[in-house]
Design an enzyme around this catalytic site. Structure first.
Site, PDB file in Angstrom:
ATOM      1  N   PHE A 141     -62.601  16.419  37.366  1.00 53.44           N
ATOM      2  CA  PHE A 141     -62.579  17.811  37.830  1.00 53.44           C
ATOM      3  C   PHE A 141     -61.512  17.912  38.907  1.00 53.44           C
ATOM      4  O   PHE A 141     -61.660  17.389  40.005  1.00 53.44           O
ATOM      5  CB  PHE A 141     -63.920  18.269  38.391  1.00 53.44           C
ATOM      6  CG  PHE A 141     -63.877  19.718  38.804  1.00 53.44           C
ATOM      7  CD1 PHE A 141     -64.047  20.720  37.859  1.00 53.44           C
ATOM      8  CD2 PHE A 141     -63.614  20.084  40.113  1.00 53.44           C
ATOM      9  CE1 PHE A 141     -63.964  22.058  38.224  1.00 53.44           C
ATOM     10  CE2 PHE A 141     -63.529  21.420  40.478  1.00 53.44           C
ATOM     11  CZ  PHE A 141     -63.709  22.403  39.535  1.00 53.44           C
ATOM     12  N   ASP A 226     -56.785  12.167  44.037  1.00 56.34           N
ATOM     13  CA  ASP A 226     -57.361  13.471  44.368  1.00 56.34           C
ATOM     14  C   ASP A 226     -58.561  13.225  45.280  1.00 56.34           C
ATOM     15  O   ASP A 226     -59.659  12.918  44.825  1.00 56.34           O
ATOM     16  CB  ASP A 226     -57.782  14.190  43.086  1.00 56.34           C
ATOM     17  CG  ASP A 226     -58.391  15.565  43.357  1.00 56.34           C
ATOM     18  OD1 ASP A 226     -58.779  15.839  44.512  1.00 56.34           O
ATOM     19  OD2 ASP A 226     -58.519  16.355  42.403  1.00 56.34           O
ATOM     20  N   LYS A 255     -60.357  21.322  50.714  1.00 54.13           N
ATOM     21  CA  LYS A 255     -61.728  21.526  51.183  1.00 54.13           C
ATOM     22  C   LYS A 255     -61.893  21.288  52.682  1.00 54.13           C
ATOM     23  O   LYS A 255     -61.608  22.152  53.483  1.00 54.13           O
ATOM     24  CB  LYS A 255     -62.699  20.699  50.346  1.00 54.13           C
ATOM     25  CG  LYS A 255     -62.759  21.146  48.882  1.00 54.13           C
ATOM     26  CD  LYS A 255     -63.934  20.560  48.161  1.00 54.13           C
ATOM     27  CE  LYS A 255     -63.923  20.924  46.662  1.00 54.13           C
ATOM     28  NZ  LYS A 255     -64.039  22.358  46.403  1.00 54.13           N
TER      29      LYS A 255
END
Length: 401
Positions: A141, A226, A255
């Protein structure tokens, strides 16, 4: 109808149904707790998918944002501003890298990493134009743009959004043999999550990340990590890659970099990689804006103390000890994760992940389900041990039925 029901009905009527949130309407929040429009308090055990690592309303971050709001919030990159250099310098230092390319959201940062790897492949490695390949892992994801869903194996994320962007090779996560066989002279990068979050907090087998690092170095391929969810303290280290002593060629961050205050993301790498860009080839109006830089600078300063990483490591050890006691009792099939991050596979006979999440909500604990009967637990790193234990007790009660 109640205030909650009215708010939800209005949202359902006037917003696209691209999410299926739990039926709670948050009005205020502080630390690890949120309060809804009815005045009910909930323990946040999701932390905005790691965006809220430092908790809701963190005073250092709010003060940094408020001070910057009084000065200047946006210039665009058409002009310099006085927070930009410090942000890039401090973030590069935190990562042990040399250069930073700031963006806004995680998906934008992943797109930037993809573009960077391709351009590096053409200009530095000498891959023929239009032939660059990037290897990714199944069950990944990385975001929801059209390019990113093109290399997703999640049917819900991918279906009906074609035609899909070419140039990606998907291999099983954790399989070094498959990765080696997929590499060709046109491979420019391997893009991986050091821990797969959306897939259920999947930790790769020991030796996998060092093996990826060795393979990519041997084949002159960029290793792109990531760390949007796994990075910035969540696993007990600044980066999840550190658990196996691995330094990638490129970090993709987001984030928590914005502290849950503003969206901030970045690609961080060497001058040999990010130095390929020339003016006009990539950019963002809001990327690296003064407000974002001010907040992110404070995030970096907080991480440099090491206290949040240590807290995640210590509380995370406790979290996994307690969750481990639930395995084998007929309610929990498996627990995975690192630090204050866990994927808990519930016995399907006890309910779906959504049903377990709803039962926990009724007991004032908020988590998120994924992939059937799995729930994810990722509280803010500032949560107290007492609150963490209370939340775990609510889970035990729910599982007792």
């Amino acid at each position: 109808m109640s205030t909650t029901e009215t708010a939800i009905a209005s949202a359902e009527a006037h917003s696209a149904h691209n999410y299926h949130p739990l039926p709670v309407v948050v009005a205020t929040a502080d630390g690890a707790w949120m309060t809804d429009v009815e005045g009910r308090r909930y323990l946040d055990m999701l932390a905005g998918y790691s965006a809220l690592n430092f908790g809701h309303g963190n005073r250092r971050l709010i003060d940094a944002a408020r001070a910057q709001l009084e000065r200047v919030t946006l210039t665009s990159r058409a002009f310099h501003h006085d927070r930009f250099a410090d942000f890039c310098t401090r973030l590069a230092e935190l990562c042990g890298m040399e250069m930073v390319l700031p963006m806004n959201t995680g998906a934008e940062a992943v797109e930037t990493a993809v573009k960077t790897a391709r351009k590096w492949g053409y200009r530095v490695k000498g891959v023929p134009d239009g032939m660059a390949k990037i290897i990714v892992a199944s069950d990944n994801f990385h975001g929801r743009t059209t390019t990113i869903v093109s290399f997703s194996t999640d049917h819900e994320a991918r279906a009906d959004f074609g035609p899909y962007t070419p140039g990606f090779e998907i291999v099983p996560y954790g399989d070094l043999t498959a990765l080696r066989e997929a590499m060709t002279e046109n491979t420019v990068a391997v893009l991986l999550e050091p821990i797969q979050g959306e897939a259920g907090v999947l930790v790769p087998p020991p030796g996998y990340l060092p093996g990826v690092r060795e393979l990519t170095r041997e084949r002159n391929v960029l290793f792109v990590a990531d760390e949007i969810q796994s990075g910035l303290g969540r696993t007990g280290k600044t980066f999840a890659c550190e658990h196996e002593g691995v330094v990638p060629d490129m970090y993709v961050l987001g984030k928590a970099l914005g502290g849950g205050v503003v969206p901030v993301s970045a690609v961080v790498s060497s001058a040999a990689v990010l130095g390929i860009y020339r003016p006009g080839e990539h950019g963002s109006t809001f990327g690296g804006n003064p407000l974002a830089c001010a907040v992110a600078l404070e995030v970096v300063a907080m991480l440099r103390t090491g206290e949040y990483q240590q807290r995640a490591a210590e509380l995370g050890e406790h979290l996994h000890q307690e969750l481990g006691l639930l395995v084998g009792g007929g309610a929990v099939e498996a627990v995975r994760g690192r630090g204050l991050w866990a994927g808990v596979d519930i016995d399907p006979g006890r309910g779906t992940g959504r049903e377990i999440s709803e039962r926990l909500m009724d007991r004032r604990v908020l988590v998120k389900d994924t992939h059937g009967s799995t729930i994810r637990i990722a509280p803010p790193l500032v949560i107290s041990k007492e609150d963490l234990d209370w939340g775990l007790e609510q889970l035990r009660e729910v599982l007792r039925g």
